[in-house]
Design an enzyme around this catalytic site. Structure first.
Site, PDB file in Angstrom:
ATOM      1  N   TRP A 108      38.729  32.089  48.790  1.00 10.49           N
ATOM      2  CA  TRP A 108      39.167  32.705  50.045  1.00 10.49           C
ATOM      3  C   TRP A 108      38.545  31.927  51.191  1.00 10.49           C
ATOM      4  O   TRP A 108      37.360  31.565  51.128  1.00 10.49           O
ATOM      5  CB  TRP A 108      38.727  34.167  50.137  1.00 10.49           C
ATOM      6  CG  TRP A 108      39.012  34.722  51.509  1.00 10.49           C
ATOM      7  CD1 TRP A 108      40.205  35.189  51.966  1.00 10.49           C
ATOM      8  CD2 TRP A 108      38.084  34.836  52.606  1.00 10.49           C
ATOM      9  NE1 TRP A 108      40.085  35.574  53.281  1.00 10.49           N
ATOM     10  CE2 TRP A 108      38.794  35.375  53.706  1.00 10.49           C
ATOM     11  CE3 TRP A 108      36.735  34.521  52.767  1.00 10.49           C
ATOM     12  CZ2 TRP A 108      38.193  35.608  54.936  1.00 10.49           C
ATOM     13  CZ3 TRP A 108      36.130  34.752  53.996  1.00 10.49           C
ATOM     14  CH2 TRP A 108      36.855  35.299  55.059  1.00 10.49           C
ATOM     15  N   GLU A 120      43.263  33.704  47.384  1.00 14.53           N
ATOM     16  CA  GLU A 120      43.293  35.013  48.043  1.00 14.53           C
ATOM     17  C   GLU A 120      43.797  34.902  49.476  1.00 14.53           C
ATOM     18  O   GLU A 120      43.277  34.140  50.285  1.00 14.53           O
ATOM     19  CB  GLU A 120      41.892  35.627  48.032  1.00 14.53           C
ATOM     20  CG  GLU A 120      41.811  36.969  48.716  1.00 14.53           C
ATOM     21  CD  GLU A 120      40.408  37.543  48.702  1.00 14.53           C
ATOM     22  OE1 GLU A 120      40.200  38.627  49.277  1.00 14.53           O
ATOM     23  OE2 GLU A 120      39.504  36.899  48.123  1.00 14.53           O
ATOM     24  N   LYS A 158      45.139  36.630  53.310  1.00 10.97           N
ATOM     25  CA  LYS A 158      44.678  37.589  54.300  1.00 10.97           C
ATOM     26  C   LYS A 158      45.689  37.634  55.437  1.00 10.97           C
ATOM     27  O   LYS A 158      46.313  36.617  55.762  1.00 10.97           O
ATOM     28  CB  LYS A 158      43.296  37.198  54.832  1.00 10.97           C
ATOM     29  CG  LYS A 158      42.600  38.296  55.619  1.00 10.97           C
ATOM     30  CD  LYS A 158      41.153  37.917  55.903  1.00 10.97           C
ATOM     31  CE  LYS A 158      40.398  39.068  56.556  1.00 10.97           C
ATOM     32  NZ  LYS A 158      38.984  38.737  56.796  1.00 10.97           N
ATOM     33  N   ASP A 208      44.067  41.571  47.804  1.00 17.10           N
ATOM     34  CA  ASP A 208      42.974  42.402  48.305  1.00 17.10           C
ATOM     35  C   ASP A 208      43.585  43.569  49.067  1.00 17.10           C
ATOM     36  O   ASP A 208      44.397  43.385  49.981  1.00 17.10           O
ATOM     37  CB  ASP A 208      42.063  41.580  49.221  1.00 17.10           C
ATOM     38  CG  ASP A 208      40.819  42.345  49.652  1.00 17.10           C
ATOM     39  OD1 ASP A 208      40.963  43.431  50.245  1.00 17.10           O
ATOM     40  OD2 ASP A 208      39.706  41.852  49.415  1.00 17.10           O
ATOM     41  N   HIS A 244      43.727  43.320  52.922  1.00 23.35           N
ATOM     42  CA  HIS A 244      44.162  42.086  53.558  1.00 23.35           C
ATOM     43  C   HIS A 244      45.623  42.093  53.998  1.00 23.35           C
ATOM     44  O   HIS A 244      46.227  41.036  54.173  1.00 23.35           O
ATOM     45  CB  HIS A 244      43.912  40.905  52.630  1.00 23.35           C
ATOM     46  CG  HIS A 244      42.476  40.501  52.573  1.00 23.35           C
ATOM     47  ND1 HIS A 244      42.053  39.337  51.957  1.00 23.35           N
ATOM     48  CD2 HIS A 244      41.358  41.083  53.068  1.00 23.35           C
ATOM     49  CE1 HIS A 244      40.740  39.237  52.066  1.00 23.35           C
ATOM     50  NE2 HIS A 244      40.303  40.289  52.733  1.00 23.35           N
ATOM     51  N   HIS A 295      41.413  42.698  44.324  1.00 20.36           N
ATOM     52  CA  HIS A 295      40.184  43.077  44.996  1.00 20.36           C
ATOM     53  C   HIS A 295      40.402  44.478  45.534  1.00 20.36           C
ATOM     54  O   HIS A 295      41.162  44.673  46.487  1.00 20.36           O
ATOM     55  CB  HIS A 295      39.848  42.106  46.131  1.00 20.36           C
ATOM     56  CG  HIS A 295      39.077  40.916  45.667  1.00 20.36           C
ATOM     57  ND1 HIS A 295      38.565  39.978  46.524  1.00 20.36           N
ATOM     58  CD2 HIS A 295      38.716  40.513  44.417  1.00 20.36           C
ATOM     59  CE1 HIS A 295      37.927  39.048  45.840  1.00 20.36           C
ATOM     60  NE2 HIS A 295      38.006  39.349  44.559  1.00 20.36           N
ATOM     61  N   ASP A 300      40.487  45.105  58.365  1.00 22.74           N
ATOM     62  CA  ASP A 300      39.900  44.749  57.074  1.00 22.74           C
ATOM     63  C   ASP A 300      38.402  45.010  57.096  1.00 22.74           C
ATOM     64  O   ASP A 300      37.594  44.106  57.212  1.00 22.74           O
ATOM     65  CB  ASP A 300      40.183  43.278  56.769  1.00 22.74           C
ATOM     66  CG  ASP A 300      39.482  42.815  55.505  1.00 22.74           C
ATOM     67  OD1 ASP A 300      39.291  43.647  54.608  1.00 22.74           O
ATOM     68  OD2 ASP A 300      39.104  41.640  55.440  1.00 22.74           O
ATOM     69  N   ASP A 351      36.638  46.828  54.728  1.00 21.38           N
ATOM     70  CA  ASP A 351      35.999  46.888  53.410  1.00 21.38           C
ATOM     71  C   ASP A 351      35.121  48.115  53.212  1.00 21.38           C
ATOM     72  O   ASP A 351      33.938  48.025  52.901  1.00 21.38           O
ATOM     73  CB  ASP A 351      35.176  45.611  53.172  1.00 21.38           C
ATOM     74  CG  ASP A 351      36.050  44.383  53.034  1.00 21.38           C
ATOM     75  OD1 ASP A 351      36.980  44.430  52.226  1.00 21.38           O
ATOM     76  OD2 ASP A 351      35.809  43.395  53.735  1.00 21.38           O
ATOM     77  N   ASP A 400      35.581  44.752  46.301  1.00 19.86           N
ATOM     78  CA  ASP A 400      35.174  43.992  47.477  1.00 19.86           C
ATOM     79  C   ASP A 400      35.003  44.938  48.659  1.00 19.86           C
ATOM     80  O   ASP A 400      35.954  45.231  49.387  1.00 19.86           O
ATOM     81  CB  ASP A 400      36.208  42.908  47.797  1.00 19.86           C
ATOM     82  CG  ASP A 400      35.719  41.949  48.887  1.00 19.86           C
ATOM     83  OD1 ASP A 400      34.581  42.133  49.363  1.00 19.86           O
ATOM     84  OD2 ASP A 400      36.462  41.030  49.254  1.00 19.86           O
TER      85      ASP A 400
END
Length: 421
Positions: free
Chosen positions: A185, A226, A228, A259, A262, A286, A294, A296, A326
């Protein structure tokens, strides 16, 4: 076995077995599923190579809860505590900045020897390791570009780092007998509207081609890329978009990492799984929880997590999907964050396995949408919690919220003694 847990389990089994759901077999299947637990929750994504380097690449950790790990030994101890409260045998996911070495070494010079203590520890724990090159929080990523940088020298630095990371991942897989997933990433992008969207993507594609040119045994290491949508400092344009990596991954037989944080704030990833599964040999997830952006957050048992679990189970994708976590939250106990997020991810898979999938599919095929809706709704209140409690008890970990007292004791005995030291 506690009598109340066993009794509740037997009663729950009777209900599920009325629909042909073999609960004992499901628990055996659940034991084989490995979640890749991310190490960076334990120390707020600081790592050990560059302890004084500020976080960059759109990454931000908020909160000052005491007890963050400051050494590899502390982080491994914290991971052990967390894993002792999570049913099953899983994996640990490392970033390159978590190298455990006394050498002064830059990212492009990393070798397997710099992670030998992690490999030795993983052997003792009986777990596998996954890996990630760290393309952020470095002087050569200050302007927000790495593998797509316009400067060939800077771009080469990051190419060499990713090459080194693949070799480290292969070493993990060879030594531990569990395939390592090495996921790339990058934060590359523009804060405001760019003129040229194509050239950075051309450079990124060329960089990836060079990184993956070296053939590595897929039994030891699998590569993932990955995407985003946006991040802090790259609100207008991200080089490695979903469309870019979906095309690259399919064309070059790489795992495509989805993810949960993302994509657009209201966009879920569950519905993407069946589409990508038709064109790829495997996926990387993820599991995270976005909130506004984003950010997390710690994974909770929300609708999106439940839908991800259902898609994996209903479409028989668990065998080709690598599941990692993640998130990072420094406003709460970091070990509790691991336990909450990992247990919820496993719960979502169990809940999906305890649904009458074949009956639902048959009703749908026959156009009996009444039965489909009725059963889907009724099963929402079926006692999957009794099955989860039994599974935890069988696996030797605390039942329900009993794990929290273990974390609180560890906080008093270990974590708080780090604070201010």
């Amino acid at each position: 076995m506690r009598q109340d847990v066993a009794r509740n389990y037997e009663e729950a089994k009777k209900l599920y077995e009325q629909h042909g759901i073999q609960v004992d077999e499901i628990l055996t299947e659940l034991e084989r599923i490995k979640i890749s637990i991310h190490c960076w929750q334990g120390d707020d994504v600081r790592g050990f190579l560059f302890r004084d380097q500020e976080l960059s690449g759109g990454i931000s950790v908020t909160g000052e809860y005491p007890g963050a790990a400051g050494t590899p030994e502390q982080l491994r101890a914290d991971l052990e505590k967390a894993m002792s409260l999570i049913p099953g045998s899983h994996k640990v996911n490392l970033h390159a900045i978590y190298a455990d070495t006394e050498e002064s070494v830059d990212l492009d010079q990393l070798e397997p020897k710099h992670f030998q203590s992690w490999v030795d520890w993983a052997k003792v724990q009986g777990i596998g390791l996954d890996f990630n090159p760290t393309c952020f929080s470095h002087d050569k990523s200050r302007d927000g570009f790495t593998l797509s940088h316009a400067d060939p020298a800077i771009r080469q630095f990051w190419i060499d780092h990713c090459k080194a990371s693949r070799r480290i991942g292969a070493y993990f897989g060879e030594q531990l007998g569990q395939t390592c997933v090495t996921n790339i990433w990058i934060p590359d992008g523009y804060k405001d509207i760019p003129v040229d969207r194509l050239a950075p993507r051309q450079r990124l594609k060329a960089s990836l081609d060079e990184i993956f040119a070296e053939e590595i045994n897929p039994d030891w290491n699998l590569d993932a890329v990955e995407s985003k949508l946006f991040g802090l400092g790259s609100e207008a344009y991200v080089v490695g978009s979903h469309e870019f990596y979906m095309g690259y991954g399919i064309q070059n037989n790489k795992l495509i990492c989805l993810d949960a944080g993302h994509f657009h704030p209201t966009e879920g990833i569950a519905g993407k799984l069946s589409s990508l599964a038709l064109f790829t040999e495997g996926l990387l997830l993820h599991v995270s929880r976005p909130m506004r952006w984003d950010s997390d957050h710690v994974v909770i048992m929300d609708d999106e997590l439940i839908e991800i679990g259902r898609e994996l189970v209903r479409n028989d994708l668990l065998g080709v999907t690598h599941i990692g976590l993640d998130f990072f939250d420094a406003s709460i106990n970091r070990i509790a964050a691991w336990v909450i997020g990992t247990r919820n991810t496993i719960k979502a898979l169990l809940r999906a396995k305890l649904e009458p999938t074949e009956t639902l599919k048959q009703a749908e095929l026959e156009g009996d949408y009444t039965t489909r809706l009725a059963l889907m709704e009724e099963f929402k209140s079926y006692p999957f919690g009794a099955v989860w409690d039994y599974y935890c008890e069988r696996m030797g970990v605390p039942v329900r919220e009993e794990w929290l007292s273990e974390v609180k004791r560890y906080e008093q005995d270990v974590l708080l003694k780090r604070f201010g030291s």
